[in-house]
Enzyme design. Structure first.
Site, mmCIF file in Angstrom:
data_model
loop_
_atom_site.group_PDB
_atom_site.id
_atom_site.type_symbol
_atom_site.label_atom_id
_atom_site.label_comp_id
_atom_site.label_asym_id
_atom_site.label_seq_id
_atom_site.Cartn_x
_atom_site.Cartn_y
_atom_site.Cartn_z
ATOM 1 C CG ASN A 1 -12.486 -3.548 13.408
ATOM 2 O OD1 ASN A 1 -13.168 -3.778 12.418
ATOM 3 N ND2 ASN A 1 -11.290 -4.086 13.598
ATOM 4 C CE LYS B 1 -3.453 4.847 -2.103
ATOM 5 N NZ LYS B 1 -4.538 5.415 -2.932
ATOM 6 C CD GLN C 1 -2.013 1.512 18.931
ATOM 7 O OE1 GLN C 1 -1.763 1.472 20.123
ATOM 8 N NE2 GLN C 1 -2.667 0.535 18.329
ATOM 9 C CG ASN D 1 -6.005 7.039 10.361
ATOM 10 O OD1 ASN D 1 -4.885 7.511 10.148
ATOM 11 N ND2 ASN D 1 -6.186 5.768 10.663
ATOM 12 C CE1 TYR E 1 -3.975 2.098 0.494
ATOM 13 C CE2 TYR E 1 -2.699 3.187 2.210
ATOM 14 C CZ TYR E 1 -3.811 3.146 1.376
ATOM 15 O OH TYR E 1 -4.730 4.158 1.418
ATOM 16 C CG ASP E 2 2.818 2.078 3.644
ATOM 17 O OD1 ASP E 2 1.598 1.840 3.589
ATOM 18 O OD2 ASP E 2 3.463 2.059 4.707
ATOM 19 N NE ARG F 1 -2.862 4.819 12.757
ATOM 20 C CZ ARG F 1 -1.842 4.225 13.362
ATOM 21 N NH1 ARG F 1 -1.222 4.829 14.376
ATOM 22 N NH2 ARG F 1 -1.420 3.039 12.971
ATOM 23 N N PRO G 1 2.239 2.116 12.614
ATOM 24 C CG PRO G 1 1.920 3.553 10.813
ATOM 25 C CD PRO G 1 1.452 2.249 11.378
ATOM 26 C CB VAL H 1 -13.614 4.569 13.233
ATOM 27 C CG1 VAL H 1 -15.013 5.115 13.490
ATOM 28 C CG2 VAL H 1 -12.565 5.584 13.696
HETATM 29 N N1 UDP Z 1 -6.595 -0.942 15.696
HETATM 30 C C1 UDP Z 1 -7.053 -1.427 16.903
HETATM 31 N N2 UDP Z 1 -8.153 -2.235 16.887
HETATM 32 C C2 UDP Z 1 -8.811 -2.574 15.744
HETATM 33 C C3 UDP Z 1 -8.329 -2.071 14.505
HETATM 34 C C4 UDP Z 1 -7.211 -1.255 14.526
HETATM 35 O O1 UDP Z 1 -6.511 -1.145 17.973
HETATM 36 O O2 UDP Z 1 -9.817 -3.317 15.804
HETATM 37 C C5 UDP Z 1 -5.428 -0.034 15.720
HETATM 38 C C6 UDP Z 1 -4.349 -0.334 14.681
HETATM 39 O O3 UDP Z 1 -3.414 -1.270 15.180
HETATM 40 C C7 UDP Z 1 -3.744 1.047 14.482
HETATM 41 C C8 UDP Z 1 -4.927 1.997 14.664
HETATM 42 O O4 UDP Z 1 -5.905 1.268 15.408
HETATM 43 O O5 UDP Z 1 -2.786 1.317 15.473
HETATM 44 C C9 UDP Z 1 -5.539 2.461 13.361
HETATM 45 O O6 UDP Z 1 -5.760 1.331 12.576
HETATM 46 P P1 UDP Z 1 -6.533 1.376 11.189
HETATM 47 O O7 UDP Z 1 -6.504 -0.002 10.624
HETATM 48 O O8 UDP Z 1 -7.860 2.019 11.352
HETATM 49 O O9 UDP Z 1 -5.700 2.371 10.256
HETATM 50 P P2 UDP Z 1 -4.134 2.618 9.989
HETATM 51 O O10 UDP Z 1 -3.948 4.027 10.414
HETATM 52 O O11 UDP Z 1 -3.303 1.687 10.816
HETATM 53 O O12 UDP Z 1 -3.976 2.378 8.544
#
Ligand code: UDP
Length: 338
Positions: free
Chosen positions: A200, A159, A219, A184, A155-156, A221, A284, A198
């Protein structure tokens, strides 16, 4: 959208997706005729329900990895948006080769179409070009910290290659281009099974399932509401000045994943338990856009708070869960009476 009195013809690749379908609606509201191109890998026909009532909307099912259909190549477009690519880590990692080719081959095909049409072209790039960033917050001048051999690379790096190709078309005068780096984004129509945090967490909270936090949830976002994102993309496409370079479109309001979960639990009143699961590889640690360039160049900044945005997202998921449940009940009745 100015077009010498003619109705602007706009192609949206990935227009049946979460973000794409909201963008198509905005473009029709702005007076455009919209052709949506989507392979329905992650996009959904039900996202187009409102759009298909419009005489200014057409849907073409095709994959931009393959040769574009004549129905597209024979047309002349004024604007081409490339939003086509699976965007959630589990979905884009499910078929990494296709993910990479979607960004590279797909962007190439659409750039050639833009060149032939004389259309302005916008690519939806991503905050993932910054990888696990060593600079915080991330400004467009930062070159990033991407693991080019890891599971996110499809993906990265796809892009990043798409950005490179897009700016080469600009340098060679082959097309007028815009590059948006999307952070995000969430809102109504994120699929419950999309796999992003979100969708999930909201789905888990509403159904009483365990909430999955990956790692310890420290972490961060920075979550942007979909209407704000679409407004940023539209402004960037319609920006009339000289090549502005890549522009971050996102909300700088940075939260830990634990904070996001707490807010969703409060807003839903859910009694779901929180469970901790291993952190995905190369996840990240911090992410927050520096949006001073978008503010200055586009006069754009997000208008929706996380709480407001989550409320409307939760309301949409609630309405949708109801519908899904009713469909399941109806199917069960048919089976019982058969
Ligand atoms: N994440 C989480 N629970 C979930 C799905 C994701 O804790 O059910 C975490 C994931 O490890 C990341 C962050 O939430 O640190 C954002 O994940 P997402 O897949 O939404 O997007 P990303 O920014 O990683 O592409």
């Amino acid at each position: 959208m100015k077009n010498n009195g003619r109705q602007p013809q706009v192609l949206v690749a990935g227009g049946a997706g979460f973000l794409g379908s909201h963008l198509c609606e905005r473009l029709i509201d702005e007076g455009a005729h919209v052709v949506c191109l989507d392979n329905l890998q992650t996009g959904k026909r039900e996202n187009l329900r409102r759009l298909q009532r419009s005489e200014h909307f057409e849907f073409v099912k095709a994959d931009i990895v393959e040769a574009l259909p004549p129905r597209i190549t024979k047309r002349k477009f004024d604007r081409i948006y490339n939003l086509a690519c699976a965007a959630s880590p589990p979905l884009y990692q499910a078929d990494p080769e296709h993910t990479m080719l979607t960004s590279v081959l797909g962007t190439h095909r659409l750039l050639r179409l833009a060149e032939a049409s004389g259309a302005r072209f916008l690519i939806s790039s991503t905050s993932e070009v910054y990888g696990d960033p060593a600079m915080h917050p991330q400004a467009e001048t930062y070159w990033g910290n991407v693991n080019c051999t890891g599971p996110r690379a499809c993906y990265d790096e796809g892009k990043r290659a798409a950005e490179a190709l897009t700016f080469d078309y600009d340098r060679l005068g082959r097309a007028e281009v815009r590059v948006a780096r999307i952070f995000n984004t969430y809102g109504p129509r994120l699929a419950a099974d999309d796999g992003r945090v979100v969708s999930n967490v909201v789905h888990q909270a509403l159904t009483g399932e365990d909430i999955t936090i990956f790692g310890d949830g420290s972490q961060t976002r920075s979550f942007c509401y979909v209407d704000d994102q679409v407004d940023g993309l539209y402004r960037l496409m319609e920006y009339e000045g000289p090549q502005p370079g890549p522009i971050n479109i996102g909300n700088p309001n940075e939260r830990t994943i634990c904070e996001l979960v707490d807010l969703v639990l409060t807003l839903t009143g859910s009694a779901s338990e929180v469970v901790y699961q291993p952190l995905p590889v190369d996840d990240p640690k911090r992410r927050r856009p520096d949006i001073s360039k978008a503010e200055k160049v586009l006069d754009w900044r997000p208008a929706t708070s996380l709480e407001q945005g989550l409320r409307s997202t939760i309301a949409w998921f609630e309405a949708n869960l109801g519908r899904t449940a009713r469909v399941r009940e109806a199917e069960a009745e048919v089976r019982l009476s058969a």
